[in-house]
Scaffold this active site. Structure first.
Site, PDB file in Angstrom:
ATOM      1  N   GLU A 157      -7.841  -0.773  29.068  1.00  0.00           N
ATOM      2  CA  GLU A 157      -7.251  -1.532  30.178  1.00  0.00           C
ATOM      3  C   GLU A 157      -5.757  -1.781  29.985  1.00  0.00           C
ATOM      4  OE1 GLU A 157      -8.608  -1.714  32.838  1.00  0.00           O
ATOM      5  OE2 GLU A 157     -10.745  -1.520  32.432  1.00  0.00           O
TER       6      GLU A 157
ATOM      7  N   HIS B 241      -7.588   6.067  34.535  1.00  0.00           N
ATOM      8  CA  HIS B 241      -8.679   5.825  33.589  1.00  0.00           C
ATOM      9  C   HIS B 241      -9.443   7.105  33.237  1.00  0.00           C
ATOM     10  CE1 HIS B 241      -9.070   1.725  32.357  1.00  0.00           C
ATOM     11  NE2 HIS B 241      -9.193   1.222  33.562  1.00  0.00           N
TER      12      HIS B 241
ATOM     13  N   GLY C 185     -11.839  -5.461  41.292  1.00  0.00           N
ATOM     14  CA  GLY C 185     -11.009  -4.734  42.234  1.00  0.00           C
ATOM     15  C   GLY C 185     -11.533  -3.342  42.474  1.00  0.00           C
ATOM     16  N   ALA C 186     -11.913  -2.662  41.381  1.00  0.00           N
ATOM     17  CA  ALA C 186     -12.439  -1.308  41.482  1.00  0.00           C
ATOM     18  C   ALA C 186     -13.007  -0.921  40.124  1.00  0.00           C
ATOM     19  CB  ALA C 186     -11.343  -0.320  41.908  1.00  0.00           C
ATOM     20  N   MET C 187     -13.690   0.217  40.079  1.00  0.00           N
ATOM     21  CA  MET C 187     -14.341   0.669  38.853  1.00  0.00           C
ATOM     22  C   MET C 187     -14.159   2.162  38.685  1.00  0.00           C
ATOM     23  SD  MET C 187     -15.942  -0.061  36.172  1.00  0.00           S
ATOM     24  CE  MET C 187     -16.385   1.187  34.956  1.00  0.00           C
ATOM     25  N   GLU C 188     -13.793   2.573  37.473  1.00  0.00           N
ATOM     26  CA  GLU C 188     -13.360   3.939  37.208  1.00  0.00           C
ATOM     27  C   GLU C 188     -14.494   4.893  36.850  1.00  0.00           C
ATOM     28  OE1 GLU C 188     -13.008   1.884  33.063  1.00  0.00           O
ATOM     29  OE2 GLU C 188     -12.733   1.349  35.161  1.00  0.00           O
TER      30      GLU C 188
ATOM     31  N   GLU D 210      -7.343   3.305  38.591  1.00  0.00           N
ATOM     32  CA  GLU D 210      -8.679   3.855  38.364  1.00  0.00           C
ATOM     33  C   GLU D 210      -8.620   5.361  38.106  1.00  0.00           C
ATOM     34  OE1 GLU D 210     -10.702   1.608  37.784  1.00  0.00           O
ATOM     35  OE2 GLU D 210      -9.630  -0.014  38.783  1.00  0.00           O
TER      36      GLU D 210
END
Length: 887
Positions: free
Chosen positions: A326, A307, A267-270, A304
């Site tokens: 997570e 995070h 979905g996305a990356m932090e 994100e």
């Protein structure tokens, strides 16, 4: 392709790294045919390592080594060895600079891990082990380094050059190229590294932190998507403000960037200060995005961002601790979304996912604890257990400690471990020390797999005016764990009488005079069997159990149907009102399923019709809750309650029940639909409007079950005149699942023609067709794979067609000839060589083969065996298939 026969990695074998990297300098030369990566690593032996003579072993995959040197002296081929994914240098000094140049081909990287190209743009995805596809490195989360990154590229093709941290220099180079230099002042592991180079437009805003610092906020997208960024930007600012107010966490840099990428496995990356997002999780506009899409953007943007502290400033020691970041962050984003909208609706949505997806995982061959004991391929452990169950574990700590003590615990955790790579144990210990509450037994939630089951019974003694609640807990065996220790389970509950909620006096417990609500309490279930006695109970009560879903367990209490109807109408806990509606629906559907399997008739329990009439006629109720309570238990939830699973019987019974509700409530459904349609103003993705649309569109779904020309006209009118994608897509779904073949064919054609230039909308067009419950859907899915808009290398499209059909269309996937199983196996085999991570994630429906009827089991197992027999299986696919067949 990675080696499918890779060995299993165990938590018990963890050891600290032999070497540390104090400073990482990376220089990328980006070309169309290849990329050169020059790295200079300031390395030293780890003083905490058991040996000061260990060889240096670096991680790498799919790399062409161009040069290698130590302290400026080139290494000859005899000075190092490359064996698979390991580069070994036997003899190195205690402190040194390692220089390395590798050649990679991002345009051929279909795995979408490491550095790859998406829509002509260079981008990265390094979690969990993607960085090793960029250069030789210590690719593990407990090796943290300060990064300086230089990026060279063609200025016309790639005017935007981004990486982590702060932009410290730019330069024009010869031959139309240019350069950008980025420095990140915070130490980070390699998995948080990010790079983007492309022709992108920027949408900008700013945020002033609680200490008065101005932070520049940028979202980078393709030019055509500039008008779809406002919601993501608003969500980001709301998340930044919320994290300051609720957790006291302030953003630590002066710039925060988001980039939207169309080809993305997740979905996305932090990544620190440079979040890379799947386009589906950042782009939103009323014309192209549903209400659920707006909510997803808000939740993922917040996730994100959160995070930055729960994952970046404090990160994981090893990948077994993945839920440390997570689970904690999912809990945080869920609380944020609840504050932004309806807490009860959000809780219902989260629990529904947990019960259908995570409980199924707990009961299947891939079952694992929140902190796994072992793995073969870490990509397979980005699971609902790690994320959603991990969040429930954090939620239980919050429940046991209370908000104030939990905040003290999180403050201590962040302050104590800032800049460190730590473990789940460190998180729990901080909570204990800040609150003074012993969580020793609670730790079983991290180490034991499976879903605990609570058998609860109640006994009322009218003479003594006592109510005894007996609770038995049990957790069934899971792979590698036959015996389970008792869990510490917070059981939130209340007692209801004719006049409403009853005051609670628990024998042996002093009442909490500081708590205003004496009708609600949390019981600490810690033994295999316990009895809790409530005194001064003036009437026989109906217990309201597991309020707010206070623990991720299966609860059994012998409610009769009138009790459930009473709870639906009287419970003061919103979640449990919905839960009572679901349990009443389950009992009714079980009767109908049993009758269907015998070839007999069985009418829907009239209580559901009575409840539906009451709900639809009470305009004071929250429309979103009415919609949820009028929605029958899903086929996925029924599959978790009834084994072996008879998919066709479940589907037939549920469809019959929906039809009977539609017939009986026709007048109320039509009146509600009209009322909510007339009240609808200009589209806004607010909680109030979303609630109204959810009930209005549920009414339309029911009305379209009837062979009624008026309902068809309502549906077609909504499809033609809707000013938002929620209403438009809801009408299309209702039409596709009806008998009106001519109208649906025309509607699909017109929808595609109108939206063919919007990839995210076409993904929804794919999905509504793939999930259609009508016969013949598999044939349509085969056609969609050959559609010009479908691209097998794009994960979003794979999920929209293959994933949606196999995971969300049980009646067609499980058709009796096994064609659905063959279809999935064919796609997994094809994707194995293109994108192993996506291929492995698609396998979920086949991995649960033992849940179904014997004839289905045989067909599903045969397809798993066919996949297992294929040469060149990736580690990702091999692990899932081998564990599925080992059961």
């Amino acid at each position: 392709m990675r080696d499918a026969q890779a060995t299993t990695i165990y938590l018990k074998d963890y050891r600290v790294p032999d070497f540390l990297i104090d400073k990482t300098d990376l220089h990328f030369e980006l070309f169309e045919s290849h990329t050169l990566v020059h790295s200079r690593l300031a390395m030293r032996r780890n003083p905490q390592a058991p040996s000061n003579k260990a060889a240096l072993q670096l991680d790498g995959a799919e790399l062409e080594l161009v040069s290698l040197s130590i302290d400026g002296s080139a290494l000859s081929g005899s000075a190092y060895q490359i064996n698979g994914e390991t580069l070994t240098i036997p003899d190195v000094p205690a402190q040194f600079e390692l220089a390395c140049t590798t050649r990679i081909e991002p345009h051929n990287n279909t795995s979408l891990e490491g550095l790859y190209k998406s829509s002509g743009m260079f981008c990265t995805q390094c979690e969990a082990e993607g960085f090793r596809k960029i250069t030789w490195y210590l690719d593990r989360p407990d090796v943290m380094s300060v990064y300086t990154v230089t990026v060279d590229a063609d200025a016309a093709r790639y005017p935007v050059l981004l990486s982590n941290g702060n932009l410290v220099a730019t330069e024009n180079l010869a031959n139309g190229r240019h350069r950008a230099v980025w420095e990140d002042p915070f130490k980070k592991p390699a998995y948080l590294f990010a790079l983007v180079a492309g022709d992108l437009e920027r949408v900008s805003d700013s945020f002033v932190t609680m200490s008065g610092r101005k932070v520049d906020l940028h979202i980078y997208v393709e030019a055509k998507d500039v008008d779809k960024c406002d919601h993501a930007m608003t969500s980001l600012k709301n998340a930044m403000r919320w994290d300051e107010e609720v957790y006291g966490r302030e953003y630590d840099l002066d710039i925060f960037n988001i980039v939207a990428v169309d080809d993305f496995n997740m979905g996305a990356m932090e990544n620190k200060s440079l979040n890379i997002f799947n386009t589906s999780c950042v782009l939103a506009s009323p014309g192209t995005t549903t209400d659920a899409g707006f909510q997803r953007v808000e939740g993922v943007v917040a996730h994100e961002y959160f995070h930055n502290w729960s994952g970046n400033r404090v990160t994981c020691r090893d990948w077994f601790q993945l839920s440390l970041k997570e689970g904690f962050t999912v809990f945080r984003d869920a609380e944020f979304s609840a504050d932004m909208g309806s807490p009860v609706v959000k809780r219902v949505e989260d629990v529904s996912l947990l019960r259908t997806a995570q409980f199924a995982e707990d009961a299947g061959p891939m079952s694992h604890p929140v902190r796994p004991d072992s793995y073969m391929e870490i990509s397979n452990f980005y699971t609902v257990t790690i994320y959603e169950k991990g969040a429930e574990v954090v939620r239980m700590i919050h429940t046991l400690l209370g908000p104030e003590q939990f905040r003290k615990g999180s403050d201590l955790y962040f302050e104590r471990h800032d800049g460190q790579a730590v473990t789940c144990e460190d998180f729990v210990r901080a909570m204990e020390e800040a609150s003074g509450i012993d969580l020793t037994q609670f730790r079983h939630w991290y180490s034991q797999a499976g879903t605990p089951e609570l058998e609860v019974s109640g006994h009322y003694d009218a003479a003594a005016e006592t109510f005894a609640l007996t609770v038995k807990q049990n957790c069934r065996p899971t792979p590698g764990q036959k015996e389970k220790q008792p869990f510490h389970i917070p059981l939130a509950m209340g007692l209801l009488g004719d006049a409403g909620a009853l005051p609670l006096t628990l024998r042996g417990v002093q009442p909490d005079t500081e708590t205003a609500d004496n009708t609600h309490t949390v019981l600490h279930v810690t033994e295999p069997e316990q009895t809790f006695i409530f005194e001064q109970v003036k009437e026989a009560p109906v217990p309201s159990l597991l309020r707010g879903f206070s623990a991720p367990v299966k609860l059994y209490y012998d409610y009769d149907r009138d009790d459930l109807l009473f709870l639906m109408q009287q419970d003061t806990d919103g979640f449990n009102r919905w839960e009572a509606s679901q349990q009443l629906g389950v009992l009714a559907l079980k009767d109908m399923i049993a009758a269907h399997r015998k070839g007999e008739g069985c009418a829907l329990d009239s209580r559901l019709i009575t409840a539906g009439q009451s709900l639809l006629c009470d305009e004071s109720l929250d429309p979103a809750m009415v919609a949820l309570m009028l929605t029958l238990p899903s086929e996925g939830y029924l599959a978790e309650l009834m084994q072996p699973v008879d998919v066709l019987a479940n589907h037939a019974a549920r469809q019959q029940a929906r039809l009977e509700l539609a017939i009986a409530l026709n007048g109320e459904l039509l009146a509600t639909y009209r009322r909510l349609s007339m009240a609808q103003g200009e589209y806004q993705p607010t909680a109030e409007q979303i609630a109204s649309r959810s009930l209005k569109n549920l009414c339309l779904q029911y009305l379209m079950l009837l062979p009624d020309e008026h309902s068809l006209q309502l549906c077609l009118e909504q499809l033609a005149t809707a000013d938002n994608m929620t209403d438009r897509l809801s009408a299309l779904v209702a039409l596709l699942n009806s008998d009106y073949e001519k109208e649906k064919a025309l509607a699909l054609q017109q929808f595609y023609q109108q939206w063919q230039h919007e990839p995210l909308v076409i993904n929804q067009w794919f999905q509504v067709q793939a999930t259609c419950s009508r016969p013949g859907t598999l044939t349509r899915v085969h056609e969609l794979l050959n559609h010009p808009a479908f691209e097998i290398r794009n994960p979003n499209k794979v999920r929209a067609v293959i994933g949606a059909f196999c995971g969300q269309n049980a009646v067609n996937f499980h058709q009796t000839d096994g064609a659905g199983y063959r279809f999935l196996a064919d796609q997994v085999i094809a994707l194995n060589s293109i994108n192993p991570q996506i291929a492995a994630r698609l396998l979920g429906p086949l991995s649960k083969w033992q849940k179904y009827l014997p004839e289905q089991q045989a067909l599903m197992k045969a397809e798993l065996e066919r996949i297992a027999a294929c040469a060149g299986l990736s580690r990702d696919v091999y692990e899932v298939v081998s564990k599925s067949l080992a059961e």
